[in-house]
Design a protein around this motif. Structure first.
Motif, mmCIF file in Angstrom:
data_model
loop_
_atom_site.group_PDB
_atom_site.id
_atom_site.type_symbol
_atom_site.label_atom_id
_atom_site.label_comp_id
_atom_site.label_asym_id
_atom_site.label_seq_id
_atom_site.Cartn_x
_atom_site.Cartn_y
_atom_site.Cartn_z
ATOM 1 N N CYS A 94 -19.939 -13.289 19.163
ATOM 2 C CA CYS A 94 -19.381 -12.117 19.861
ATOM 3 C C CYS A 94 -19.403 -10.869 18.974
ATOM 4 N N ALA A 98 -21.101 -7.595 20.397
ATOM 5 C CA ALA A 98 -20.265 -6.413 20.589
ATOM 6 C C ALA A 98 -20.632 -5.296 19.621
ATOM 7 N N VAL A 110 -10.874 -2.551 25.722
ATOM 8 C CA VAL A 110 -10.807 -3.762 24.899
ATOM 9 C C VAL A 110 -9.534 -3.772 24.064
ATOM 10 N N ILE A 151 -15.190 -9.859 19.781
ATOM 11 C CA ILE A 151 -15.433 -8.645 20.559
ATOM 12 C C ILE A 151 -14.748 -7.444 19.920
ATOM 13 N N ILE A 155 -16.602 -4.196 17.643
ATOM 14 C CA ILE A 155 -16.447 -2.806 18.062
ATOM 15 C C ILE A 155 -15.718 -1.975 17.019
#
Length: 257
Positions: A94, A98, A110, A151, A155
């Motif tokens: 992930c 991401a 998020v 995730i 980011i």
């Protein structure tokens, strides 16, 4: 380097502030085993561009997590890898996915989706709630929280809170929890370096700044580890929960602002 960073708004006063923020981040990490990216990205992004702030935390995060993971030796670190291999695999995948969306995806959604349960979990534990993950539900929790961690980490560079929440709910002993966090974060940091070398966030302009942040990060972590060694299991749990709740509140702040 100074001339290049000055072009990004990093004046001598801001550089001193960045060094101070990173020292505090290192101290908290040394004490609780996590929260360095959260503190650094929150503080640095308040006066630097998001890209430079994210780049600044990458090398300190990588080096301090490798040190934390190997503090009890390679064999102990490998046991943590084997026990939580599913969490690590899902989270790593992930992060890679991401990380490619860092310039395209609105991270506020998020942050909110992750920040609300983390804040609630920390608050409820502080007031006395002691959840436990049943063995039959551990695989589902491991996959779900691993994905959430990856995730958010891809980011923002902040991937610790879901893992800390998971380990706390498992009732993991202090030494094992800190070691597992170090292993997980070190693996994630390697992926983050690779991801942002490709995305362009980490480049010849931002890499020197990230390297400079290593100095206060290591100094703060050394002092924090001395504090951690003196904490019993219950005090460590409470300190971890306070920092975890602050991490959740910080994610909510970023979602709103």
């Amino acid at each position: 380097m100074i001339a290049a960073l000055s072009a990004d708004g990093l004046t001598p006063a801001f550089l001193a502030l960045a060094l101070g923020i990173t020292f505090v981040a290192g101290f908290v990490k040394g004490t609780t085993g996590f929260a360095m990216p959260m503190i650094m990205i929150s503080g640095l992004a308040s006066f630097l561009s998001p890209e430079l702030a994210l780049a600044g935390l990458i090398l300190p995060t990588l080096v301090t997590n490798v040190m934390q993971a190997l503090r009890d030796g390679i064999a102990a670190a490998w046991r943590a890898v084997r026990r939580f291999r599913i969490y690590f695999a899902v989270g790593g995948a992930c992060i890679l996915l991401a990380g490619q969306l860092v310039t395209a995806l609105d991270p506020r959604i998020v942050y909110a989706l992750i920040g609300i349960p983390i804040t609630g979990f920390g608050l409820l534990q502080i007031v006395g709630w002691r959840p436990r993950i049943a063995p039959e539900n551990q695989r589902v929790a491991e996959v779900g929280l691993g994905a959430a961690s990856g995730i958010v980490g891809g980011i923002s560079g902040v991937w610790g809170p879901p893992l800390v929440m998971y380990l706390t709910a498992l009732g993991t002993p202090k030494a094992e929890q800190v070691r597992t966090q170090g292993v997980a974060f070190a693996l994630a940091a390697v992926l983050l370096v690779a991801t942002h070398l490709q995305s362009g966030v980490l480049n010849t302009r931002t890499l020197p700044f990230s390297g400079l942040m290593l100095v206060p990060a290591l100094a703060g972590m050394w002092i924090g580890q001395r504090v951690q060694d003196g904490l019993d299991q219950e005090m460590f749990r409470k300190a971890t929960l306070v920092v975890l709740m602050l991490a959740g509140l910080n994610l909510l702040r970023r979602a709103i602002m």
